[in-house]
Write a protein that holds these residues in place. Structure first.
Motif, PDB file in Angstrom:
ATOM      1  N   GLY A  47       3.116  10.302  -9.513  1.00  0.00           N
ATOM      2  CA  GLY A  47       2.359  10.631 -10.720  1.00  0.00           C
ATOM      3  C   GLY A  47       1.668  11.974 -10.599  1.00  0.00           C
ATOM      4  O   GLY A  47       1.643  12.765 -11.554  1.00  0.00           O
ATOM      5  N   GLU A  48       1.101  12.242  -9.429  1.00  0.00           N
ATOM      6  CA  GLU A  48       0.429  13.530  -9.208  1.00  0.00           C
ATOM      7  C   GLU A  48       1.419  14.691  -9.309  1.00  0.00           C
ATOM      8  O   GLU A  48       1.120  15.724  -9.910  1.00  0.00           O
ATOM      9  N   ARG A  67       3.803   5.734  -5.519  1.00  0.00           N
ATOM     10  CA  ARG A  67       3.674   5.738  -6.981  1.00  0.00           C
ATOM     11  C   ARG A  67       2.596   6.740  -7.416  1.00  0.00           C
ATOM     12  O   ARG A  67       2.777   7.506  -8.350  1.00  0.00           O
ATOM     13  N   HIS A  68       1.476   6.742  -6.700  1.00  0.00           N
ATOM     14  CA  HIS A  68       0.387   7.662  -7.013  1.00  0.00           C
ATOM     15  C   HIS A  68       0.823   9.117  -6.792  1.00  0.00           C
ATOM     16  O   HIS A  68       0.556   9.992  -7.619  1.00  0.00           O
ATOM     17  N   ASP A 105       2.233   1.771  -3.430  1.00  0.00           N
ATOM     18  CA  ASP A 105       1.187   2.306  -4.301  1.00  0.00           C
ATOM     19  C   ASP A 105       0.960   3.794  -4.042  1.00  0.00           C
ATOM     20  O   ASP A 105       0.780   4.575  -4.969  1.00  0.00           O
ATOM     21  N   ALA A 106       0.961   4.178  -2.765  1.00  0.00           N
ATOM     22  CA  ALA A 106       0.744   5.582  -2.411  1.00  0.00           C
ATOM     23  C   ALA A 106       1.874   6.452  -2.951  1.00  0.00           C
ATOM     24  O   ALA A 106       1.631   7.544  -3.482  1.00  0.00           O
ATOM     25  N   GLN A 151       0.836  -1.207   0.000  1.00  0.00           N
ATOM     26  CA  GLN A 151       0.000   0.000   0.000  1.00  0.00           C
ATOM     27  C   GLN A 151       0.868   1.254   0.000  1.00  0.00           C
ATOM     28  O   GLN A 151       0.562   2.233  -0.684  1.00  0.00           O
TER      29      GLN A 151
END
Length: 114
Positions: free
Chosen positions: A60-61, A56-57, A53-54, A50
């Motif tokens: 991207g932002e 990575r997100h 993923d956070a 998790q």
């Protein structure tokens, strides 16, 4: 995109719960303890996934935000350039005088008065 650590961690956690539950049911302290350890390991692995993923997100932002800022800066530069071009076309003598004063001011700032 979900990280594989989340999937394997959730599977390991579920397997640990089952093993711990069976160990509790049949009275096997070893299976119960092993199951609890596997469950904790799976939970940790899922949390790690998790977190990945956070990150990575968030990355991207930030990349999207930087791209937008870059595009807006380019638009602002183009608008400024167009405004200066229009001003020079409308009043070339005044523009030349202003450019000369700016140049003189920069020379004084750089070299100082002697």
């Amino acid at each position: 995109m979900i990280d594989t650590d989340r999937i394997t961690g959730a599977a390991r956690e579920l397997g640990g719960k089952v093993q711990g539950g069976i160990g509790d049911f049949v009275g096997s302290d070893r299976d119960s303890l092993e199951g609890r350890m596997r469950e904790a390991q799976g939970r940790g692995e899922a949390l790690y996934g998790q977190a990945k993923d956070a990150v990575r997100h968030a990355t991207g932002e930030v990349a999207d935000l930087a791209e937008n800022v870059y595009a807006q800066a380019g638009d602002s530069v183009r608008q400024g350039r167009n405004a200066v071009s229009r001003q020079v076309e409308e009043a070339p003598l005044a523009s030349l005088l202003i450019a000369g004063l700016v140049g003189y001011g920069l020379a004084v700032l750089i070299h100082g008065r002697r």
